[in-house]
Design an enzyme around this catalytic site. Structure first.
Site, PDB file in Angstrom:
ATOM      1  N   LYS A 184       0.855  -1.182   0.000  1.00  8.16           N
ATOM      2  CA  LYS A 184       0.000   0.000   0.000  1.00  8.16           C
ATOM      3  C   LYS A 184       0.896   1.239   0.000  1.00  8.16           C
ATOM      4  O   LYS A 184       1.487   1.586   1.026  1.00  8.16           O
ATOM      5  CB  LYS A 184      -0.909  -0.007   1.224  1.00  8.16           C
ATOM      6  N   GLY A 236       6.747   5.287   8.280  1.00  5.73           N
ATOM      7  CA  GLY A 236       5.896   6.463   8.380  1.00  5.73           C
ATOM      8  C   GLY A 236       6.084   7.129   9.720  1.00  5.73           C
ATOM      9  O   GLY A 236       7.119   6.972  10.382  1.00  5.73           O
ATOM     10  N   GLU A 239       3.411   8.167  15.264  1.00  5.65           N
ATOM     11  CA  GLU A 239       2.019   8.087  15.698  1.00  5.65           C
ATOM     12  C   GLU A 239       1.274   6.971  14.967  1.00  5.65           C
ATOM     13  O   GLU A 239       0.598   6.138  15.598  1.00  5.65           O
ATOM     14  CB  GLU A 239       1.323   9.430  15.455  1.00  5.65           C
ATOM     15  N   GLU A 258       9.875   1.513  10.641  1.00  2.00           N
ATOM     16  CA  GLU A 258      10.878   2.573  10.461  1.00  2.00           C
ATOM     17  C   GLU A 258      10.117   3.877  10.566  1.00  2.00           C
ATOM     18  O   GLU A 258       9.313   4.220   9.694  1.00  2.00           O
ATOM     19  CB  GLU A 258      11.584   2.421   9.108  1.00  2.00           C
ATOM     20  N   CYS A 292      12.897  11.431   7.107  1.00  3.49           N
ATOM     21  CA  CYS A 292      13.046  10.941   8.470  1.00  3.49           C
ATOM     22  C   CYS A 292      14.471  11.129   8.983  1.00  3.49           C
ATOM     23  O   CYS A 292      14.703  11.243  10.179  1.00  3.49           O
ATOM     24  CB  CYS A 292      12.639   9.472   8.557  1.00  3.49           C
ATOM     25  N   GLU A 390       9.463  16.109  15.498  1.00  5.50           N
ATOM     26  CA  GLU A 390       9.745  16.049  14.064  1.00  5.50           C
ATOM     27  C   GLU A 390       8.839  17.020  13.313  1.00  5.50           C
ATOM     28  O   GLU A 390       7.621  16.926  13.397  1.00  5.50           O
ATOM     29  CB  GLU A 390       9.527  14.623  13.559  1.00  5.50           C
TER      30      GLU A 390
END
Length: 504
Positions: A184, A236, A239, A258, A292, A390
């Site tokens: 996905k 992603g 959260e 990750e 990231c 972030e």
């Protein structure tokens, strides 16, 4: 600024299930608009839970009854190498899709395509090197083998910032050992993943080995909770990663995550300051900070802070922001209005928290698209949100320190631990700091280099598990012990510790 796009042909894309391109069960579609040009560039089938079920069924059948897991490693290796070659063949098309959908500069999109092909090549090598152990010293009447078998059906859920690269950090390694997959991609950047699936079929993968379901977050939720999925590999936000882990954990699936990062670069007074300043500017503004691994937090030794920060600001001021399709552009568009709002919220918090805004801090004026100025905050305190959380945008937070121990303490003071860097000519200081930093990757006198051979992943809230390197294929296997009786066996009960070790 005006960014226009005239030579566009909207592509229509369907789901890829069981080796075929098909419509979603609902028949619904969605469009992707270029974040730089404000024009529709592609249309996709809008998948749902029913389509996930179709994809998982195909992948399950391909794993349980198909030839892929039972092929020799050399055969799977040949398919993966063909995929790498096809990625290179379609380099221009893939890079353009990536630039249009994500807003990243075309030069960086080309780099991403090239790096993705390298990952498929490397995974092809590992497909021929999956092996176990033999134990022939357990006694005269027993021979034992420890073998690594493919885990099964893998759900792969990827983000929008590096869609082709990140799926290539997962999928070829799963395929190398014989797993099958349902993928996905983000609804913001599905194009290169759909194209990749077509290349995998063209390369000779069996039907059902790779299935792609495009759609919104509900698709990922259905993939995480499906009982016939054996593993979830997710990249992603932290959260969302927690939600994925919770859903998969209920069914005791293997989980690989990750997640986010708030990555520090520590700049010591004795370092090569010219190289360090260049790395700082690259590290925070690469991919518009939507990375990231972004070096969004810089810790500078106080004795050099004023001069070093002035040089960083001077270089950041000259970074070209603009049309992603212009080869001169270094910072492209922000991927969505939602992400732009996140950046603006953090910049507002920085201002209200008395950090000193030295550069940027606002949208870049443009008749279309969404662009944000390269931004630098100084006099940032460790407890501020812009120092701990972030942002995922082109925003740099500068902190200062006196001693290296103090710098390491500040660097470790967030929930994240993806990567970190240290700049110094003192090798003892570099090694000492590298061991003390709580991060999955530590760069010394360099920043954000990556190699297929080196594992990648994070500590703490930055994730679970490792991608890349020789260990990567281990993520997609499970271990089985096989014991063989050698010669005649007389039934007996011997209550020795080594015989009872397998009882619970």
């Amino acid at each position: 600024m005006t960014v226009t796009l005239t030579d566009i042909a909207i592509s229509d894309n369907r789901l890829i299930l069981d080796g075929q391109e098909v419509d979603s069960v609902s028949g619904e579609t969605f469009e992707r608009t270029s974040p730089a040009h404000d024009v529709v560039v592609a249309r996709y089938a809008k998948g749902g839970a029913d389509d996930v079920a179709r994809g998982v069924t195909a992948a399950r059948r391909a794993f349980d009854a198909g030839p892929w897991p039972r092929r020799a490693g050399v055969e799977r290796s040949r398919v993966l190498r063909r995929v790498a070659d096809l990625i290179r063949r379609d380099r221009d098309q893939l890079a353009r899709i990536e630039a249009l959908e994500s807003g990243k500069p075309i030069t960086q999109a080309y780099d991403e395509v090239d790096a993705s092909a390298e990952l498929w090549d490397y995974a092809a090598t590992l497909a021929r090197h999956s092996y176990g152990d033999a134990h022939n010293d357990l006694g005269p009447d027993v021979l034992a083998m420890v073998v690594n078998e493919p885990l099964g059906v893998v759900s792969i859920i990827t983000p929008w910032n590096f869609p082709l690269l990140i799926v290539s950090q997962k999928l070829p390694f799963a395929l190398a050992v014989g797993c099958t997959a349902v993928v996905k991609p983000s609804e913001l950047t599905p194009g290169t993943t759909v194209h990749l699936a077509r290349l995998i079929i063209e390369a000779g993968a069996d039907e059902g080995v790779v299935n792609v379901v495009t759609g919104s977050g509900g698709v990922g939720s259905a993939m995480s909770a499906h009982p016939d999925v054996d593993m979830i590999s997710f990249t992603g936000s932290t959260e969302v990663g927690r939600k994925v882990a919770a859903a998969g954990g209920q069914l005791l699936k293997r989980i690989e995550l990750e997640l986010g990062g708030k990555n520090p670069q520590i700049i010591c007074a004795d370092s090569d300051l010219d190289a360090a300043a260049d790395a700082v500017v690259f590290g925070v503004y690469f991919n518009a900070g939507e990375c990231c691994n972004s070096g969004s937090r810089v810790l500078v030794q106080r004795s050099i802070a004023d001069d070093f920060v002035a040089e960083v600001v001077n270089r950041a001021r000259r970074v070209p922001v603009g049309d992603p399709l212009d080869p001169a552009t270094k910072v492209g568009a922000i991927v969505s209005d939602e992400q732009l709002a996140v950046i603006e919220r953090y910049v507002s918090e920085g201002r209200s928290g008395d950090a000193e805004l030295l550069l940027g801090g606002d949208r870049l004026a443009s008749d279309n698209g969404r662009f944000y100025q390269p931004t630098v905050f100084a006099n940032v305190r460790p407890e501020m949100s812009i120092a701990r959380e972030e942002i995922f945008g082109p925003v740099l937070s500068v902190l200062t320190f006196e001693t290296l121990d103090e710098a390491v303490g500040i660097a470790n003071s967030t929930m994240y631990g993806l990567s970190a860097g240290i700049w110094t000519r003192d090798i003892n200081a570099a090694l000492s700091a590298s061991r003390a930093l709580r991060a999955g990757t530590v760069w010394v006198n360099r920043w954000m280099d990556g190699y297929p051979e080196l594992p990648f992943g994070g500590y703490n809230a930055s994730g679970e598990g490792r991608e890349l390197g020789r260990q990567a294929i281990g993520s997609f296997t499970q271990t089985k012990t096989i014991q063989l009786q050698v010669g005649d066996r007389t039934t007996r009960w011997v209550p020795a510790a080594h015989h009872l070790g397998g009882l619970s």
